[in-house]
Design a protein around this motif. Structure first.
Motif, PDB file in Angstrom:
ATOM      1  N   PHE A 152      37.477  41.025  37.756  1.00 46.02           N
ATOM      2  CA  PHE A 152      38.636  40.731  38.809  1.00 46.02           C
ATOM      3  C   PHE A 152      38.488  39.380  39.100  1.00 46.02           C
ATOM      4  N   ALA A 153      37.212  38.950  39.185  1.00 46.39           N
ATOM      5  CA  ALA A 153      37.044  37.381  39.524  1.00 46.39           C
ATOM      6  C   ALA A 153      37.628  36.318  38.410  1.00 46.39           C
ATOM      7  N   ILE A 154      37.148  36.829  37.266  1.00 48.98           N
ATOM      8  CA  ILE A 154      37.784  35.936  35.985  1.00 48.98           C
ATOM      9  C   ILE A 154      39.088  35.955  36.073  1.00 48.98           C
ATOM     10  N   GLY A 155      39.760  37.120  36.383  1.00 52.20           N
ATOM     11  CA  GLY A 155      41.063  37.116  36.114  1.00 52.20           C
ATOM     12  C   GLY A 155      41.806  36.298  37.255  1.00 52.20           C
ATOM     13  N   HIS A 156      41.142  35.995  38.308  1.00 49.49           N
ATOM     14  CA  HIS A 156      41.608  35.162  39.435  1.00 49.49           C
ATOM     15  C   HIS A 156      41.231  33.702  39.261  1.00 49.49           C
TER      16      HIS A 156
END
Length: 801
Positions: free
Chosen positions: A84-88
């Motif tokens: 989720f962090a990488i996707g954002h």
């Protein structure tokens, strides 16, 4: 009924304020400790980062896009959060540290609240002792900053204990603690151990209440069983791959592992004086006797049992102790509370300067001073003692990516022991020599014949590296395969004396069937001879690049000097020059064998302001001292390169339209690849045009693959299967997938593997499965078949010996 320890409201209010201040102090101690090591990121965390990136990009749970499915992580929940962090668009290392620090603060808060919850009373200042100890503990601080899931796992365990204590006081309460243990089991593989100790604790707290135990077991088993089923269907295994990597051949060394685990525990407790051990044991006994604290002690036993079973851990600062620390310090705090209450009777309203009170304060200060001071000092000096960090391995991965580009490799693989930062940054196909992210090496890497057959027979890594003890640990130091098939590279930046780097010989050594475009026999000072040259791109616009293949052989008298090669384009008013080290500086001429032809790819950039026109190609060579070596040539080099925007665009459009035309009779994969390479180097097409032609080339390759499958169906296999697979993989790199062609090829390879197995040809059958997994790394059938065949291969080897 609540147990009121302070009957007077003002005293209770002062106690709560003191409790909050001491809890805040634990937060500050923890924050200061984490800040001192905030720049440290463990390389193993990079494995989770790579899996999370693949998941965020829609490539599935794989280490790198296109690789086979292997559960090389042991922290699914952590990987999902990181995705989720990488996707954002967040940096994974920073996101991991922030999430771990937040989880660590929750751990401190729950550790401070649990003593009061166990005894069903308001918090007291003495309850903060475990939190203060945890906040200043080196393992807890260090591995919170390290980027791994330790603090999240510990937090889930503490939340489970907190929920469990509440469930004991409500007969019909939903077993939220069971769901917390499910999440913990999806965060660390030892999570189910904590479920095993929950049921006895529940029955101890609720005698004869079998229904509550069954209800709790069901609340844990159903979601956890669903997770296990998904794992088996997705990865083809009930256990994570790290289990096989860290505990190979379980039937042989359990006593050895146990002794290693006990030594690991001993090394942690060796700084504890005897009186602290006694206090912790007294506290644990008191918690078990109170029944409500029984699961807390059970969690401590589960954490220590896992350490013994796993044999400890090689990383510094006792990483595996992290989940045990809150429960250990809670036991110590309980023992300390018993001692203080022995000195100080609860019916007093304040502490006085009497003997028992002074003794109580002295005991608390002694405990805190004995543990906090060494821990804080140790943490402050920790960063410089850990060599394998994520950042250092990112730099190593970038270095190997640069080397692959220097060699002109469109695709390359790297085998080395550190999978984190290298897999994150290199962009190469990664082979983990430790087996953490490699299914076969995890299970059979400790068997020399199976390791060599898999590594050198099937995977054939382009680059090979080990450092420190890993040369002996992996069995590669002194390997005849390495000596025969690889060239040792010079030391890379940051290497230690014991580090070794290799490149596969075929990267630099031409095959006997390679015929250069311009055969030559130009001798440079009698040391090296240019035997041929191929111009891969002869029409290029300014700003593009010219691709060349130079073929060299050893001269009559090669020296130890490093030769510098010059490539010159002349014929216009401003010549274009490029210099580079012979054989990329990897392979000195004195080490060449007389019969070898050295092939190196040279990528020559054309300046954007280059004069348009035809250029003549000239090759020169200089000695290590900078002396231009004289040339003696039997035949003049007549190769030319046309530099011009219009001519390059006309040529590129003609090549592109040829790719768009129908029909692929007689077309080869290598020919199509060269056409696309010319289009890329010409710098005369728009990005949209280039994508269009790449997709057309991919369709051509899929047509070639279909033709190969037709030949296979006629009974002629072997090379055609390999060619079809290469076409499918190259088309996939250019963004075109054909599930029907891939499925047909996969089924053919699986069928052929079964036929070879029936014939007793296990080695070739394994080769077919290796090719099948390149085509579809997520084929559980292929994974399971390969596991079974490797077991047979190892059994055959054992029976032969």
């Amino acid at each position: 009924m609540r147990n009121e320890s302070n009957p007077q409201p003002e005293i209770r209010s002062q106690g709560r304020r003191c409790f909050l201040l001491l809890t805040l102090l634990s937060f500050c101690l923890f924050g200061a400790g984490v800040w001192t090591v905030f720049d440290f990121t463990c390389d193993d965390a990079g494995i989770s980062f790579s899996y999370a990136r693949s998941l965020a990009e829609g490539k599935g749970l794989v280490l790198t896009p296109g690789s086979e499915r292997v559960e090389g992580y042991s922290n699914l929940i952590w990987v999902i959060l990181l995705s989720f962090a990488i996707g954002h668009g967040l940096d994974p290392a920073m996101a991991a540290k922030v999430m771990a620090s937040m989880a660590g603060l929750v751990c401190l808060f729950l550790t401070a609240l649990l003593p009061g919850r166990i005894e069903d009373r308001d918090p007291e200042p003495l309850d903060t002792v475990p939190a203060l100890l945890l906040a200043s503990s080196t393992p807890f601080i260090y591995w919170t900053a390290g980027g791994l899931e330790n603090s999240l796992f510990t937090m889930l365990l503490l939340v489970a204990v907190w929920a469990f204590l509440g469930e004991l006081r409500r007969k019909e309460a939903f077993p939220l603690s069971a769901l917390c243990i499910v999440l913990a089991s999806m965060t660390r593989p030892e999570g189910p151990l904590y479920a095993l100790v929950a049921v006895p604790a529940l029955l101890l707290c609720r005698p004869w209440n079998i229904r509550a135990g069954v209800y709790w077991v069901g609340a844990f088993s159903i979601p956890f069983g669903t997770f296990l089923t998904w794992r088996y269907l997705y990865f083809g295994d009930w256990l994570p791959n790290v289990y096989h990597a860290k505990l190979p051949d379980l039937g042989l060394p359990p006593l050895t592992r146990a002794s290693s685990g006990l030594a690991y525990l001993s090394s942690y407790f060796e700084t504890w004086p005897l009186y602290l051990m006694v206090l912790a044991l007294l506290g644990a006994a008191a918690l078990v006797r109170s029944r409500t604290g029984a699961w807390l002690v059970g969690c401590l036993i589960a954490a220590l049992s896992f350490i013994v079973f796993a044999g400890g851990d090689w990383m510094q600062h006792h990483r595996f102790m992290t989940p045990a620390l809150p429960f250990l310090f809670l036991c110590l705090g309980q023992g300390l509370a018993l001692l203080v209450r022995f000195y100080y009777s609860p019916d007093r309203v304040r502490l006085g300067l009497n003997g028992p009170s002074v003794a109580a304060v002295f005991t608390v200060v002694l405990v805190l001073g004995r543990l906090i001071t060494p821990a804080a000092f140790d943490t402050a000096n920790a960063p410089g003692r850990y060599r394998v960090t994520f950042e250092s391995r990112v730099n190593r991965g970038l270095e190997f990516a640069r080397m692959a580009r220097a060699a002109g490799l469109e695709s390359a693989s790297l085998a080395e022991p550190d999978a984190g930062g290298t897999s994150w940054a290199s962009g190469l196909t990664f082979i983990d020599l430790t087996g953490l992210t490699d299914r076969t090496l995890a299970t059979w890497g400790h068997r020399a014949k199976a390791r060599d057959e898999y590594l050198f027979g099937h995977r054939r890594p382009t680059f090979l590296r080990w450092h420190g003890v890993w040369g002996k640990a992996t069995g590669l130091e002194g390997s005849p395969h390495v000596a025969r098939d690889y060239i040792r590279l010079p030391a890379l930046p940051g290497d230690q004396p014991e580090d070794r780097n290799f490149v596969r010989r075929e990267v630099l050594i031409a095959g006997s069937n390679e015929v250069p475009q311009y055969p030559l026999a130009s001798s440079f000072g009698g040391e090296i001879t240019l035997t041929g040259l191929t111009v891969l791109t002869d029409h290029v616009a300014p700003g593009g690049c010219v691709d060349l293949l130079l073929y060299w052989s050893r001269g009559i008298s090669p020296s130890a000097g490093v030769h510098e090669i010059g490539v010159r384009l002349s014929g216009q008013e401003r010549p274009i020059t490029l210099t580079h080290d012979l054989a990329i500086g990897w392979f000195p001429a004195m080490n060449w064998k007389p019969e070898e032809r050295i092939r190196e790819r040279v990528r020559m950039p054309i300046p954007p302001d280059a004069t348009e026109g035809d250029y003549r190609l000239v090759i020169t060579a200089r000695s290590f001292a900078g002396r231009l070596l004289p040339v003696r040539a039997r035949r003049a080099l007549e190769a030319t390169v046309a530099v011009g925007r219009e001519s390059a665009r006309r040529r590129s459009l003609d090549l592109g339209e040829a790719l768009l035309a129908t029909g692929s009779d007689g077309e080869s994969r290598v020919g199509v690849w060269h056409q696309v390479r010319q289009l890329e180097c010409s710098a005369s097409l728009t990005e949209a045009e280039l994508i269009r032609y790449r997709k057309a080339a991919a369709s051509r390759l899929l047509d070639v693959a279909k033709a190969e499958l037709i030949r296979i169906s006629r009974g002629d296999g072997g090379v055609h299967e390999m060619e079809a697979a290469a076409c499918v993989l190259q088309a996939r790199d250019w963004g075109v997938k054909d599930e029907q062609v891939s499925g047909r090829l996969l089924n053919r390879l699986l069928t052929r593997s079964s036929e070879l197995q029936a014939e007793g040809n296990t080695r070739t059958a394994l080769g077919k499965l290796a090719l099948a997994l390149k085509v579809d790394g997520g084929s559980v059938k292929a994974l399971r078949s390969r596991d079974r065949l490797w077991a047979e291969f190892v059994a055959q080897d054992a029976s032969a010996h």
